[in-house]
Design a protein around this motif. Sequence first.
Motif, PDB file in Angstrom:
ATOM      1  N   TYR A 119       0.583  -1.234   0.123  1.00 22.14           N
ATOM      2  CA  TYR A 119      -0.008  -0.363  -0.224  1.00 22.14           C
ATOM      3  C   TYR A 119       0.663   0.319   0.262  1.00 22.14           C
ATOM      4  N   LEU A 120       0.639   2.278  -0.905  1.00 21.59           N
ATOM      5  CA  LEU A 120       1.164   3.435  -1.260  1.00 21.59           C
ATOM      6  C   LEU A 120       1.040   4.587   0.445  1.00 21.59           C
ATOM      7  N   LEU A 121       1.534   4.342   0.838  1.00 19.34           N
ATOM      8  CA  LEU A 121       1.771   5.501   2.048  1.00 19.34           C
ATOM      9  C   LEU A 121       1.334   7.218   2.263  1.00 19.34           C
ATOM     10  N   TYR A 122       2.582   7.398   0.490  1.00 14.94           N
ATOM     11  CA  TYR A 122       2.880   8.820   0.940  1.00 14.94           C
ATOM     12  C   TYR A 122       3.390   9.452  -1.040  1.00 14.94           C
ATOM     13  N   ASP A 123       2.696  10.051  -1.127  1.00 15.78           N
ATOM     14  CA  ASP A 123       3.390   9.909  -2.439  1.00 15.78           C
ATOM     15  C   ASP A 123       4.080  11.699  -2.882  1.00 15.78           C
ATOM     16  N   PRO A 124       4.628  11.926  -3.162  1.00 17.86           N
ATOM     17  CA  PRO A 124       5.294  13.528  -3.399  1.00 17.86           C
ATOM     18  C   PRO A 124       4.939  13.893  -3.898  1.00 17.86           C
ATOM     19  N   TYR A 125       4.384  13.334  -5.075  1.00 22.12           N
ATOM     20  CA  TYR A 125       4.073  14.010  -6.487  1.00 22.12           C
ATOM     21  C   TYR A 125       2.393  14.118  -6.914  1.00 22.12           C
ATOM     22  N   LYS A 126       1.362  13.649  -5.549  1.00 19.82           N
ATOM     23  CA  LYS A 126       0.078  13.767  -5.425  1.00 19.82           C
ATOM     24  C   LYS A 126      -0.711  15.031  -6.356  1.00 19.82           C
ATOM     25  N   ASN A 127       0.190  16.442  -5.731  1.00 22.93           N
ATOM     26  CA  ASN A 127      -0.700  17.350  -6.386  1.00 22.93           C
ATOM     27  C   ASN A 127       0.273  18.427  -7.093  1.00 22.93           C
ATOM     28  N   ALA A 128       1.116  17.103  -8.043  1.00 17.55           N
ATOM     29  CA  ALA A 128       2.300  17.981  -9.465  1.00 17.55           C
ATOM     30  C   ALA A 128       1.319  19.022  -9.807  1.00 17.55           C
ATOM     31  N   TRP A 138      10.902  35.498  -9.439  1.00 18.07           N
ATOM     32  CA  TRP A 138      11.593  33.637 -10.982  1.00 18.07           C
ATOM     33  C   TRP A 138      12.484  33.647 -10.038  1.00 18.07           C
ATOM     34  N   LYS A 139      13.440  33.714  -8.709  1.00 21.46           N
ATOM     35  CA  LYS A 139      13.951  33.077  -7.880  1.00 21.46           C
ATOM     36  C   LYS A 139      13.229  31.730  -7.137  1.00 21.46           C
ATOM     37  N   ALA A 140      12.630  31.865  -7.088  1.00 20.46           N
ATOM     38  CA  ALA A 140      10.747  31.179  -6.446  1.00 20.46           C
ATOM     39  C   ALA A 140      10.632  29.646  -7.084  1.00 20.46           C
ATOM     40  N   ASN A 141      10.409  30.379  -8.538  1.00 19.07           N
ATOM     41  CA  ASN A 141      10.259  29.094  -9.702  1.00 19.07           C
ATOM     42  C   ASN A 141      11.377  28.228 -10.170  1.00 19.07           C
ATOM     43  N   HIS A 142      12.118  29.049 -10.117  1.00 20.76           N
ATOM     44  CA  HIS A 142      13.638  28.583 -10.328  1.00 20.76           C
ATOM     45  C   HIS A 142      14.715  27.479  -9.467  1.00 20.76           C
ATOM     46  N   SER A 143      14.345  28.331  -7.650  1.00 18.15           N
ATOM     47  CA  SER A 143      15.189  27.817  -6.788  1.00 18.15           C
ATOM     48  C   SER A 143      15.138  25.765  -7.092  1.00 18.15           C
ATOM     49  N   PHE A 144      16.041  25.661  -6.067  1.00 15.86           N
ATOM     50  CA  PHE A 144      15.526  23.810  -5.775  1.00 15.86           C
ATOM     51  C   PHE A 144      14.846  23.993  -4.637  1.00 15.86           C
ATOM     52  N   LYS A 145      14.189  22.689  -4.871  1.00 19.65           N
ATOM     53  CA  LYS A 145      13.001  22.345  -3.622  1.00 19.65           C
ATOM     54  C   LYS A 145      13.438  20.962  -2.759  1.00 19.65           C
ATOM     55  N   TRP A 146      13.284  21.099  -1.720  1.00 19.14           N
ATOM     56  CA  TRP A 146      14.560  20.392  -0.807  1.00 19.14           C
ATOM     57  C   TRP A 146      12.399  19.299  -0.994  1.00 19.14           C
ATOM     58  N   SER A 147      11.389  19.987  -1.216  1.00 22.00           N
ATOM     59  CA  SER A 147      10.737  18.627  -0.815  1.00 22.00           C
ATOM     60  C   SER A 147      10.409  17.817  -2.238  1.00 22.00           C
ATOM     61  N   LYS A 148      11.726  18.128  -3.238  1.00 28.85           N
ATOM     62  CA  LYS A 148      11.626  16.731  -4.214  1.00 28.85           C
ATOM     63  C   LYS A 148      12.889  15.908  -3.678  1.00 28.85           C
ATOM     64  N   LEU A 149      13.479  16.014  -2.684  1.00 28.14           N
ATOM     65  CA  LEU A 149      14.009  14.942  -2.056  1.00 28.14           C
ATOM     66  C   LEU A 149      13.368  14.044  -1.129  1.00 28.14           C
ATOM     67  N   ILE A 150      11.573  14.122  -0.842  1.00 27.07           N
ATOM     68  CA  ILE A 150      11.330  13.408  -0.303  1.00 27.07           C
ATOM     69  C   ILE A 150      10.624  12.292  -1.030  1.00 27.07           C
ATOM     70  N   PRO A 151      10.810  11.117  -0.382  1.00 30.86           N
ATOM     71  CA  PRO A 151      11.056   9.670  -1.698  1.00 30.86           C
ATOM     72  C   PRO A 151       9.236   9.191  -1.386  1.00 30.86           C
ATOM     73  N   ALA A 152       8.087   9.014  -2.738  1.00 28.46           N
ATOM     74  CA  ALA A 152       7.338   7.989  -2.391  1.00 28.46           C
ATOM     75  C   ALA A 152       7.459   6.716  -1.697  1.00 28.46           C
ATOM     76  N   VAL A 153       6.647   6.714  -0.876  1.00 31.13           N
ATOM     77  CA  VAL A 153       6.723   5.312   0.139  1.00 31.13           C
ATOM     78  C   VAL A 153       5.671   4.338   0.716  1.00 31.13           C
ATOM     79  N   SER A 154       6.360   2.943   0.747  1.00 31.66           N
ATOM     80  CA  SER A 154       5.503   1.964   0.553  1.00 31.66           C
ATOM     81  C   SER A 154       5.716   1.004   1.400  1.00 31.66           C
TER      82      SER A 154
END
Length: 336
Positions: A119-128, A138-154
């Motif tokens: 069972y998939l508990l967490y999906d970081p892309y569910k609201n992409a 412009w900076k907010a659109n092109h800066s690195f998002k730390w949330s992308k380091l959070i994996p999907a978890v099952s």
Amino acid sequence: MKTYLALIICAIPAFVFGQYTDVINSNRPGVSKSAYAVGVNVIQFEAGPYYSKENHVPLQYETSGGGVDFAGRYGLIWEQLELIVDGTFQADTYTDNRSSIEDEYSRSNFKTLSVGAKYLLYDPYKNAHLEKPNLYSWKANHSFKWSKLIPAVSIYAGANYDTELNPFTPQGIEGFSPKIEIMTQHNFVSGWVLIMNLSKNRIGMKDSSDQDASDLQYIFTLTHSFGKKWVAFGEYQGIKSNFYADDLFRLGGAYLVSKNLQLDTAVTFNVKDTPTVFGLNFGASYRIDLHKDKEIEASNGFPTNKNQGKNKNTESEYYKFGEDLDTAPTEYKMDI
């Protein structure tokens, strides 16, 4: 343990989001499991023959033979839920070289056989698909998002089944035993995907010497895509138990024949002589796609597809082997 299980069951309804993809997502050719399911009403078969050879230098024995590893997967009720039946059957020849006359005998049985649910508990892309650009920065659109380091978890819970007098399992164990597993998945840019699995097998089982017969396994799989059809992977599998311990490495790749069929191959080896291990496998994955998007009633009273208006090429689709999620075409969205 019962308390933890109750908390997990209560948490399941809180995670409701889809994950069906137009192209087959297979766990082959490695042995790790993706965090994502196949999708509701999707039936999938994954299997392949393999050749295996082992040589134990200190104990002076060697084995040579082959077998087949297989898996059947079915998505039901929720897009995040998947039932899995998988295992490995091996037939080989064991040669004892401790005397001047070789002693050989044949062996055959299931090395592994299990049934369970993921069972998939967490999906970081569910609201992409809902993310919008910042019109003021412009900076907010092109800066690195730390949330992308959070994996999907099952999570996975199931049971192993071992037969009596099995030469591939600890002596004295038989019957059903619990199995649990945690799976994570990172989908990076430029076609890189990282899978991590941590599992505990045969929990609570004791061998004939009253020793713990369970094992702990951890797997790291890194994959990369090349074009629309080809992918390559490297994998490390660690096994720790009183019966057997090893560090296995795999290299291989897969080819997408069609949206419902995939072919693959891989080689397995280790770096020790207790025993040395070499394996070569070929396989295929095929799915029967009976998935249908659910319909909801719009404000005008007419039914409409629940995914209407969503961009199906966003990071809301998931792949163990895949291209850059920002540029990959729909026809190549693989999850092996």
